[in-house]
Enzyme design. Structure first.
Site, mmCIF file in Angstrom:
data_model
loop_
_atom_site.group_PDB
_atom_site.id
_atom_site.type_symbol
_atom_site.label_atom_id
_atom_site.label_comp_id
_atom_site.label_asym_id
_atom_site.label_seq_id
_atom_site.Cartn_x
_atom_site.Cartn_y
_atom_site.Cartn_z
ATOM 1 N N THR A 24 0.797 -0.963 -0.022
ATOM 2 C CA THR A 24 -0.020 0.131 -0.063
ATOM 3 C C THR A 24 0.321 1.313 0.185
ATOM 4 O O THR A 24 0.739 2.543 0.489
ATOM 5 C CB THR A 24 -1.007 0.056 1.550
ATOM 6 O OG1 THR A 24 -0.503 0.055 2.378
ATOM 7 C CG2 THR A 24 -2.127 -1.159 1.170
ATOM 8 N N TRP A 25 1.858 0.978 -0.252
ATOM 9 C CA TRP A 25 2.991 2.457 -0.803
ATOM 10 C C TRP A 25 2.652 3.506 -1.676
ATOM 11 O O TRP A 25 1.986 3.025 -2.508
ATOM 12 C CB TRP A 25 4.525 1.946 -0.756
ATOM 13 C CG TRP A 25 5.292 3.077 -0.639
ATOM 14 C CD1 TRP A 25 5.061 3.702 0.051
ATOM 15 C CD2 TRP A 25 6.849 2.829 -1.110
ATOM 16 N NE1 TRP A 25 6.420 4.913 0.106
ATOM 17 C CE2 TRP A 25 7.413 4.185 -0.084
ATOM 18 C CE3 TRP A 25 7.495 1.967 -1.801
ATOM 19 C CZ2 TRP A 25 8.974 4.397 -0.870
ATOM 20 C CZ3 TRP A 25 8.959 2.188 -2.085
ATOM 21 C CH2 TRP A 25 9.492 3.657 -1.768
ATOM 22 N N ASP A 53 -0.249 -5.082 3.556
ATOM 23 C CA ASP A 53 0.499 -4.853 4.552
ATOM 24 C C ASP A 53 0.720 -2.907 3.953
ATOM 25 O O ASP A 53 0.612 -2.424 2.768
ATOM 26 C CB ASP A 53 1.875 -4.726 3.823
ATOM 27 C CG ASP A 53 3.684 -5.092 4.437
ATOM 28 O OD1 ASP A 53 3.197 -4.842 5.437
ATOM 29 O OD2 ASP A 53 3.928 -3.465 3.833
ATOM 30 N N TYR A 58 3.806 5.764 5.423
ATOM 31 C CA TYR A 58 3.643 5.190 4.400
ATOM 32 C C TYR A 58 2.222 6.681 4.385
ATOM 33 O O TYR A 58 1.209 6.616 5.292
ATOM 34 C CB TYR A 58 2.497 4.611 4.437
ATOM 35 C CG TYR A 58 3.363 3.776 4.108
ATOM 36 C CD1 TYR A 58 4.915 3.457 4.317
ATOM 37 C CD2 TYR A 58 2.772 2.356 3.359
ATOM 38 C CE1 TYR A 58 5.709 2.167 3.509
ATOM 39 C CE2 TYR A 58 2.879 1.654 2.973
ATOM 40 C CZ TYR A 58 5.058 0.835 3.299
ATOM 41 O OH TYR A 58 6.008 0.076 3.261
ATOM 42 N N TYR A 196 8.960 -6.656 -1.202
ATOM 43 C CA TYR A 196 8.158 -5.819 -1.220
ATOM 44 C C TYR A 196 8.692 -5.606 -2.410
ATOM 45 O O TYR A 196 9.896 -5.536 -2.850
ATOM 46 C CB TYR A 196 8.814 -4.464 -0.422
ATOM 47 C CG TYR A 196 10.039 -4.034 -0.226
ATOM 48 C CD1 TYR A 196 10.273 -3.003 -1.258
ATOM 49 C CD2 TYR A 196 10.691 -4.016 1.484
ATOM 50 C CE1 TYR A 196 11.062 -2.477 -0.943
ATOM 51 C CE2 TYR A 196 11.700 -3.648 1.616
ATOM 52 C CZ TYR A 196 11.944 -2.515 0.435
ATOM 53 O OH TYR A 196 13.442 -1.545 0.375
ATOM 54 N N LEU A 199 7.306 -6.241 -8.159
ATOM 55 C CA LEU A 199 7.464 -5.243 -9.676
ATOM 56 C C LEU A 199 8.256 -4.746 -9.932
ATOM 57 O O LEU A 199 8.337 -3.848 -10.972
ATOM 58 C CB LEU A 199 6.183 -5.873 -9.547
ATOM 59 C CG LEU A 199 4.606 -6.298 -9.696
ATOM 60 C CD1 LEU A 199 3.895 -5.409 -9.865
ATOM 61 C CD2 LEU A 199 4.892 -7.608 -10.068
ATOM 62 N N ARG A 221 4.616 -16.196 -24.147
ATOM 63 C CA ARG A 221 5.031 -17.397 -24.040
ATOM 64 C C ARG A 221 3.468 -17.924 -23.340
ATOM 65 O O ARG A 221 2.768 -18.764 -23.507
ATOM 66 C CB ARG A 221 6.256 -18.059 -23.626
ATOM 67 C CG ARG A 221 5.997 -19.160 -24.159
ATOM 68 C CD ARG A 221 7.530 -20.465 -24.130
ATOM 69 N NE ARG A 221 8.121 -19.841 -24.225
ATOM 70 C CZ ARG A 221 9.195 -19.215 -24.152
ATOM 71 N NH1 ARG A 221 10.044 -19.402 -22.298
ATOM 72 N NH2 ARG A 221 10.318 -19.262 -24.771
#
Length: 287
Positions: A24-25, A53, A58, A196, A199, A221
């Protein structure tokens, strides 16, 4: 819970968790996106991404407030994680910070409370404070974040330090430093890694990551996006919990679907060739 996310992870106390959760940053910072972000978190829980999280850092608590609103009525379906600033990790301030987080989250307990990174307060004092919060029923368990191998060794020498549930660290295909020592050390002590930014913040943390030919070929693929391949890669071994952030229900659904992707040995080799594990120990990567 959705059963389409294969594989679960057990914490040291036997608690069973999905391999993909929700970060949730920066969520809660833009009021115009609040409704969509809340919908995304709730949709994630519906899809089985039950680990949410957050942290007092944050947005100076705005993320916790948003999460508190998102989990209203579904708290029992959520494994709720928050983190305390290092300068608040002393016994007296730790209890106050925990209470403040609980108020913002609109709950009476956390499922997991983490030291956000190591500061000047001795680990012994933080562990003692965490154990007091467990005894008081304010938290179910505690862990750490951004601790490297030497720090973890020190932690386990402290009375009660062996009750550390997880270590949350930066880990993605373009940042593999923990594989040289920390990951294997945690495996040997049965302390899961919580990854964390799996991505790489949509690939921005590593230039050319999502544009890489190997990543794109593997994605093609599988009929997947490059980001889904990154997420599938991060949980490939079955003992890492990844907590990507997704601010829209559509993105959440893509993250959930990544849990179904099984990368072949040849595909893993192909990705290793493009982004190899470091051959020597490197400082712990943090953002």
């Amino acid at each position: 819970m959705n059963e389409n996310i294969p594989g679960r992870i057990k914490l040291p106390d036997g608690t069973d968790l999905p391999r993909i959760g929700q970060g949730t940053w920066c969520m809660g910072d833009d009021a115009s996106r609040r409704s969509e972000e809340i919908a995304a978190l709730r949709h994630g829980v519906e899809l089985g991404l039950s680990v949410i999280d957050t942290a007092e850092m944050y947005g100076d608590g705005r993320s916790e407030e948003l999460v508190g609103e998102a989990i209203r009525g579904i708290r029992d379906s959520v494994f709720l994680v928050s983190k305390v600033y290092p300068h608040n990790a002393g016994k007296k301030q730790l209890a106050r910070s925990c209470e403040d987080s609980l108020k913002r989250l609109r709950t009476d307990h956390l499922d997991l409370y983490l030291l956000h990174w190591r500061g000047k307060i001795p680990l012994e004092e933080t562990v003692e404070g965490m154990e007091e919060l467990v005894a008081a029923g304010k938290i179910a368990r505690w862990g750490v974040s951004n601790l490297d191998t030497d720090d973890m060794r020190e932690l386990l020498r402290i009375p009660g330090g062996n009750r550390c549930a997880v270590n949350q660290v930066l880990y993605h295909l373009g940042s593999r430093g923990i594989e040289h020592e920390l990951l294997s050390w945690q495996r040997s002590h049965k302390i899961p890694v919580m990854a964390y930014s799996p991505l790489a913040q949509a690939g921005t943390l590593r230039k050319g990551l999502t544009e890489n030919a190997a990543v794109q070929e593997v994605a093609l693929r599988h009929g997947a996006t490059p980001l889904q391949i990154l997420l599938a890669w991060s949980i490939r071994e079955g003992d890492v919990i990844a907590i990507p952030k997704a601010s829209t229900p559509r993105h959440v659904a893509e993250n959930a679907a990544a849990g179904e992707i099984k990368l072949s040995t040849d595909e893993l080799w192909q990705l290793d060739e493009a982004f190899p594990q470091p051959a020597w120990r490197v400082p712990l990567d943090m953002i």
